[in-house]
Design a protein around this motif. Structure first.
Motif, mmCIF file in Angstrom:
data_model
loop_
_atom_site.group_PDB
_atom_site.id
_atom_site.type_symbol
_atom_site.label_atom_id
_atom_site.label_comp_id
_atom_site.label_asym_id
_atom_site.label_seq_id
_atom_site.Cartn_x
_atom_site.Cartn_y
_atom_site.Cartn_z
ATOM 1 N N ILE A 189 1.044 1.619 0.709
ATOM 2 C CA ILE A 189 0.354 1.746 -0.575
ATOM 3 C C ILE A 189 -1.024 1.101 -0.491
ATOM 4 O O ILE A 189 -1.287 0.279 0.389
ATOM 5 C CB ILE A 189 1.202 1.069 -1.680
ATOM 6 N N ASN A 190 -1.898 1.467 -1.415
ATOM 7 C CA ASN A 190 -3.299 1.047 -1.296
ATOM 8 C C ASN A 190 -3.670 -0.158 -2.157
ATOM 9 O O ASN A 190 -4.845 -0.499 -2.248
ATOM 10 C CB ASN A 190 -4.237 2.219 -1.624
ATOM 11 N N TYR A 191 -2.666 -0.790 -2.802
ATOM 12 C CA TYR A 191 -3.002 -1.978 -3.602
ATOM 13 C C TYR A 191 -2.539 -3.249 -2.885
ATOM 14 O O TYR A 191 -1.849 -4.095 -3.438
ATOM 15 C CB TYR A 191 -2.433 -1.905 -5.024
ATOM 16 N N THR A 192 -2.957 -3.326 -1.637
ATOM 17 C CA THR A 192 -2.637 -4.495 -0.821
ATOM 18 C C THR A 192 -3.916 -5.176 -0.371
ATOM 19 O O THR A 192 -5.018 -4.647 -0.539
ATOM 20 C CB THR A 192 -1.819 -4.096 0.420
ATOM 21 N N VAL A 193 -3.743 -6.344 0.217
ATOM 22 C CA VAL A 193 -4.878 -7.098 0.729
ATOM 23 C C VAL A 193 -4.448 -7.813 2.003
ATOM 24 O O VAL A 193 -3.296 -8.214 2.137
ATOM 25 C CB VAL A 193 -5.378 -8.121 -0.332
ATOM 26 N N ARG A 194 -5.366 -7.917 2.938
ATOM 27 C CA ARG A 194 -5.161 -8.740 4.129
ATOM 28 C C ARG A 194 -6.152 -9.881 4.085
ATOM 29 O O ARG A 194 -7.305 -9.699 3.714
ATOM 30 C CB ARG A 194 -5.347 -7.924 5.415
ATOM 31 N N TYR A 195 -5.696 -11.058 4.486
ATOM 32 C CA TYR A 195 -6.537 -12.243 4.420
ATOM 33 C C TYR A 195 -7.129 -12.563 5.786
ATOM 34 O O TYR A 195 -6.559 -12.194 6.823
ATOM 35 C CB TYR A 195 -5.719 -13.433 3.905
ATOM 36 N N PRO A 196 -8.270 -13.254 5.806
ATOM 37 C CA PRO A 196 -8.841 -13.669 7.097
ATOM 38 C C PRO A 196 -7.829 -14.506 7.881
ATOM 39 O O PRO A 196 -7.133 -15.354 7.308
ATOM 40 C CB PRO A 196 -10.055 -14.512 6.682
ATOM 41 N N ASN A 197 -7.723 -14.243 9.166
ATOM 42 C CA ASN A 197 -6.805 -14.971 10.053
ATOM 43 C C ASN A 197 -5.346 -14.852 9.622
ATOM 44 O O ASN A 197 -4.534 -15.735 9.895
ATOM 45 C CB ASN A 197 -7.203 -16.449 10.144
ATOM 46 N N GLN A 198 -5.006 -13.771 8.943
ATOM 47 C CA GLN A 198 -3.636 -13.570 8.480
ATOM 48 C C GLN A 198 -2.683 -13.452 9.664
ATOM 49 O O GLN A 198 -2.965 -12.754 10.638
ATOM 50 C CB GLN A 198 -3.557 -12.304 7.622
ATOM 51 N N ARG A 199 -1.543 -14.116 9.556
ATOM 52 C CA ARG A 199 -0.503 -14.013 10.579
ATOM 53 C C ARG A 199 0.523 -12.949 10.227
ATOM 54 O O ARG A 199 1.082 -12.295 11.112
ATOM 55 C CB ARG A 199 0.194 -15.372 10.745
ATOM 56 N N ALA A 200 0.794 -12.775 8.942
ATOM 57 C CA ALA A 200 1.844 -11.853 8.506
ATOM 58 C C ALA A 200 1.587 -10.448 9.035
ATOM 59 O O ALA A 200 0.444 -9.974 9.063
ATOM 60 C CB ALA A 200 1.929 -11.829 6.985
ATOM 61 N N VAL A 201 2.654 -9.773 9.431
ATOM 62 C CA VAL A 201 2.513 -8.437 10.004
ATOM 63 C C VAL A 201 2.351 -7.365 8.929
ATOM 64 O O VAL A 201 1.952 -6.240 9.238
ATOM 65 C CB VAL A 201 3.715 -8.094 10.905
ATOM 66 N N PHE A 202 2.649 -7.719 7.682
ATOM 67 C CA PHE A 202 2.480 -6.775 6.577
ATOM 68 C C PHE A 202 1.363 -7.272 5.664
ATOM 69 O O PHE A 202 1.173 -8.486 5.517
ATOM 70 C CB PHE A 202 3.760 -6.652 5.756
ATOM 71 N N PRO A 203 0.652 -6.362 5.012
ATOM 72 C CA PRO A 203 -0.332 -6.813 4.022
ATOM 73 C C PRO A 203 0.384 -7.351 2.787
ATOM 74 O O PRO A 203 1.553 -7.043 2.542
ATOM 75 C CB PRO A 203 -1.107 -5.531 3.696
ATOM 76 N N TYR A 204 -0.309 -8.159 2.024
ATOM 77 C CA TYR A 204 0.234 -8.701 0.774
ATOM 78 C C TYR A 204 -0.126 -7.776 -0.391
ATOM 79 O O TYR A 204 -1.219 -7.208 -0.422
ATOM 80 C CB TYR A 204 -0.331 -10.098 0.513
ATOM 81 N N ILE A 205 0.792 -7.650 -1.331
ATOM 82 C CA ILE A 205 0.469 -6.938 -2.566
ATOM 83 C C ILE A 205 -0.580 -7.744 -3.319
ATOM 84 O O ILE A 205 -0.445 -8.951 -3.492
ATOM 85 C CB ILE A 205 1.725 -6.749 -3.443
ATOM 86 N N LYS A 241 -3.977 -8.161 -8.559
ATOM 87 C CA LYS A 241 -5.086 -7.645 -9.363
ATOM 88 C C LYS A 241 -5.190 -6.125 -9.290
ATOM 89 O O LYS A 241 -5.791 -5.494 -10.153
ATOM 90 C CB LYS A 241 -6.405 -8.279 -8.906
ATOM 91 N N LYS A 242 -4.618 -5.526 -8.244
ATOM 92 C CA LYS A 242 -4.702 -4.076 -8.060
ATOM 93 C C LYS A 242 -3.379 -3.373 -8.312
ATOM 94 O O LYS A 242 -3.338 -2.150 -8.408
ATOM 95 C CB LYS A 242 -5.156 -3.761 -6.627
ATOM 96 N N ALA A 243 -2.304 -4.131 -8.386
ATOM 97 C CA ALA A 243 -0.968 -3.535 -8.483
ATOM 98 C C ALA A 243 -0.759 -2.843 -9.825
ATOM 99 O O ALA A 243 -1.393 -3.204 -10.823
ATOM 100 C CB ALA A 243 0.090 -4.613 -8.286
ATOM 101 N N PRO A 244 0.131 -1.861 -9.884
ATOM 102 C CA PRO A 244 0.485 -1.240 -11.163
ATOM 103 C C PRO A 244 1.005 -2.283 -12.152
ATOM 104 O O PRO A 244 1.504 -3.346 -11.751
ATOM 105 C CB PRO A 244 1.586 -0.250 -10.785
ATOM 106 N N ALA A 245 0.930 -1.959 -13.425
ATOM 107 C CA ALA A 245 1.197 -2.940 -14.482
ATOM 108 C C ALA A 245 2.569 -3.602 -14.353
ATOM 109 O O ALA A 245 2.688 -4.827 -14.471
ATOM 110 C CB ALA A 245 1.059 -2.270 -15.845
ATOM 111 N N GLU A 246 3.617 -2.810 -14.102
ATOM 112 C CA GLU A 246 4.968 -3.394 -14.046
ATOM 113 C C GLU A 246 5.088 -4.357 -12.873
ATOM 114 O O GLU A 246 5.674 -5.436 -12.998
ATOM 115 C CB GLU A 246 6.014 -2.291 -13.921
ATOM 116 N N LEU A 247 4.512 -3.992 -11.756
ATOM 117 C CA LEU A 247 4.573 -4.846 -10.573
ATOM 118 C C LEU A 247 3.733 -6.100 -10.773
ATOM 119 O O LEU A 247 4.154 -7.208 -10.431
ATOM 120 C CB LEU A 247 4.079 -4.052 -9.365
#
Length: 221
Positions: free
Chosen positions: A19-35, A38-44
């Protein structure tokens, strides 16, 4: 080309589209992007506000967006004293679960919850190192509870002898609540471990927020 051919190509090539409402942080270790709340649908986005501060594990678990709102609601009810299990016993269960499944992240983010509600740091460290038979820091009820968590995590049940002790010292509601808490925090721990989660950024005013959120005067706490 068959559906199986498509699957093989996707597995061998680039990852499937997220999905396109994710973010990756500088020097991120996690293999998945974070939701990104601020961009997520209202319910989420609303479900991510279950706590008055952000936690990386929730921003990863929110990828399971059909499941996440009810899971978030369950977490909120556990924090906000709709449980019968007293706060410090809830934290005994959480910390013991995290230690047993090797979920360092979950152990660490719950440490402030335990400490702000009066758990001695020495007691927390004993849980971390599995020394839970200590009679100076752990009451009889504590020790029964900690054995129960171990059997739930390792055996998925409780032995007959332990069940007898549980029924003599805990209400049925408390016994079942422990099963739910172990299950929920096992989910958090597995999400954190599988994703190679990053430590949370420092949260200003965290202890004050936790005091307001979890401080209880009921049941002698």
């Amino acid at each position: 080309m068959s559906a199986n051919d498509n699957s093989s190509t996707a597995a061998a090539g680039a990852p499937a589209q997220d999905i396109n409402y994710t973010v990756r942080y500088p020097n991120q270790r996690a293999v998945f992007p974070y939701i990104d709340p601020k961009k997520a649908p209202a319910e989420l986005a609303q479900a991510l506000k279950v706590l008055p501060f952000e936690r990386n594990v929730l921003k990863l678990l929110a990828h399971a967006e059909g499941f996440f709102p009810p899971i978030s609601q369950l977490l909120g009810t556990i924090f906000r004293i709709t449980r019968e299990l007293p706060t410090l016993e809830w934290q005994l269960v959480v910390l013991r679960t995290a230690a047993l499944i090797g979920a360092h992240y979950v152990f660490e983010i719950n440490t402030p919850v335990a400490l702000v509600n009066g758990m001695p740091n020495a007691k927390r460290l004993l849980i971390a190192f599995g020394k839970v038979d200590d009679t100076e820091f752990f009451t009889v009820r504590d020790r029964i509870l900690l054995r129960y968590v171990k059997e739930l995590v390792e055996d998925n049940t409780a032995s007959d002898g332990l069940l007898e002790e549980l029924r003599a010292n805990f209400t049925t509601r408390e016994i079942i609540e422990v099963i739910v808490i172990v299950g929920l925090y096992t989910i958090f721990g597995r999400v954190a471990n599988v994703s190679r989660i990053d430590e949370d950024p420092e949260i200003p005013g965290l202890l004050d927020s936790l005091t307001k959120l979890t401080g209880q005067k009921d049941r002698g706490e």
